[in-house]
Design an enzyme around this catalytic site. Structure first.
Site, PDB file in Angstrom:
ATOM      1  N   SER A  81      -6.749  -4.835   6.336  1.00 14.07           N
ATOM      2  CA  SER A  81      -6.260  -3.646   7.038  1.00 14.07           C
ATOM      3  C   SER A  81      -6.902  -3.544   8.421  1.00 14.07           C
ATOM      4  O   SER A  81      -6.770  -4.457   9.232  1.00 14.07           O
ATOM      5  CB  SER A  81      -6.515  -2.394   6.195  1.00 14.07           C
ATOM      6  OG  SER A  81      -5.837  -1.274   6.743  1.00 14.07           O
ATOM      7  N   HIS A 190       0.247   1.620   5.721  1.00 13.89           N
ATOM      8  CA  HIS A 190       0.939   0.412   5.284  1.00 13.89           C
ATOM      9  C   HIS A 190       2.234   0.734   4.541  1.00 13.89           C
ATOM     10  O   HIS A 190       2.518   0.187   3.480  1.00 13.89           O
ATOM     11  CB  HIS A 190       0.020  -0.453   4.417  1.00 13.89           C
ATOM     12  CG  HIS A 190      -1.207  -0.913   5.144  1.00 13.89           C
ATOM     13  ND1 HIS A 190      -1.162  -1.808   6.187  1.00 13.89           N
ATOM     14  CD2 HIS A 190      -2.515  -0.579   4.996  1.00 13.89           C
ATOM     15  CE1 HIS A 190      -2.387  -2.006   6.648  1.00 13.89           C
ATOM     16  NE2 HIS A 190      -3.226  -1.274   5.954  1.00 13.89           N
TER      17      HIS A 190
END
Length: 303
Positions: A81, A190
């Site tokens: 991430s 996401h």
């Protein structure tokens, strides 16, 4: 984060100084002294974590040099991430100052994205990965529902619109999950709800100079190798709306013969995940002072 390191390592102190200069304010003081509620804001936490991560790497390289050792060349670099920014800097694909400014903007864009659509995320523990397609199909009847992070076998994070996430958490329990916890966040990271953030990041990246990675860098979505400067730019846009398949990335590395992983950054979350994905591999957390001897052993004495 990193205060003791900066006091003992000139290289680490220089990283924090560069981060402060990039933002025009002292992110280092915020990381070291708080207040915690201000540091916890995404727009502050992300640059602080990036600075601390690269400071650890700089201190490690400094120590190798002081011992007269040649640092090892990684077989791969991968970030999870926001950690993808740390990976890009470590791979020589992105300058630290640009990375610091970009992660601050990333935090702001994520917080603003999807306004008017109640976003949520949930952690699912103990669900057989084979049941994920069934879960996604059923929960998507209630709104946007995607797998945001596949962190380890039986450990995933889902993201999307709150009604779908809440319904999916309950359904996951009926499908065999040991725990399904709706997380205390309002950002659906996401997921498609980050489309506005992705558009904003594409604009923010205009004019930023990228370089081809100096070592193989793996993509968040599917663990494929990112080979060019332009692919690095694309990665930072696409990973906002796509998931992070950490399992695939680690499996890609072990299949290529990797047996030792080093987690560069504050905390040991990835070290724990790697031990679950590849229990036969050695995973070392670089923020642990006790691991220094093992990390030094990875280097070699010049011929």
């Amino acid at each position: 984060m990193g205060q003791t390191l900066a006091q003992t390592s000139p290289a680490a102190a220089a990283v924090f100084a560069e981060a402060d200069a990039a933002l025009g304010e002292s992110i280092s003081e915020l990381a070291w002294a708080g207040p915690a509620d201000r540091l916890d804001l995404t727009e502050n936490a992300q640059p602080a974590i990036l600075a601390a991560s690269i400071a650890i790497l700089a201190a490690l390289r400094e120590r190798w040099a002081a011992e007269g050792l040649t640092p090892p060349t990684p077989s791969f670099i991968a970030g999870h991430s926001m950690g993808q920014y740390s990976a890009l800097v470590a791979a020589g694909a992105l300058d630290l100052a640009d990375g610091i400014r970009l992660v601050r903007e990333r935090g702001r864009l994520m917080q603003a994205s999807g306004q008017g659509r109640d976003g949520a995320m949930a952690a699912l523990i103990g669900l057989d990965d084979a049941r994920l397609p069934e879960l996604v199909e059923a929960a998507s009847q209630h709104g946007v529902f995607v797998v945001a992070n596949r962190n380890a076998p039986g450990q995933v994070v889902v993201s999307g619109e709150r009604p779908a996430i809440e319904a999916g958490a309950e359904l996951a329990k009926s499908l065999g999950a040991k725990r399904a916890i709706v997380l205390p966040v309002s950002v659906a990271a996401h997921s498609p709800l980050m489309a506005e953030a992705a558009d904003g990041m594409r604009e923010a990246l205009t004019g930023i100079v990228f370089h081809d990675p100096e070592v193989p860098l793996l993509a968040n979505k599917d663990g494929r190798q990112i080979e060019t400067a332009e692919a690095c730019r694309t990665e930072l846009v696409e990973h906002l709306t796509a998931g992070v398949d950490w399992v695939r990335a680690v499996e890609r590395m072990t299949a290529a013969g990797v047996t030792t992983f080093v987690e560069i950054g504050p905390g040991r979350v990835l070290t724990g995940l790697i031990k679950r994905i590849a229990p036969e591999a050695e995973a070392i957390a670089a923020d642990d002072p006790g691991s220094l001897d093992r990390l030094l052993a990875l280097a070699t004495v010049p011929a």
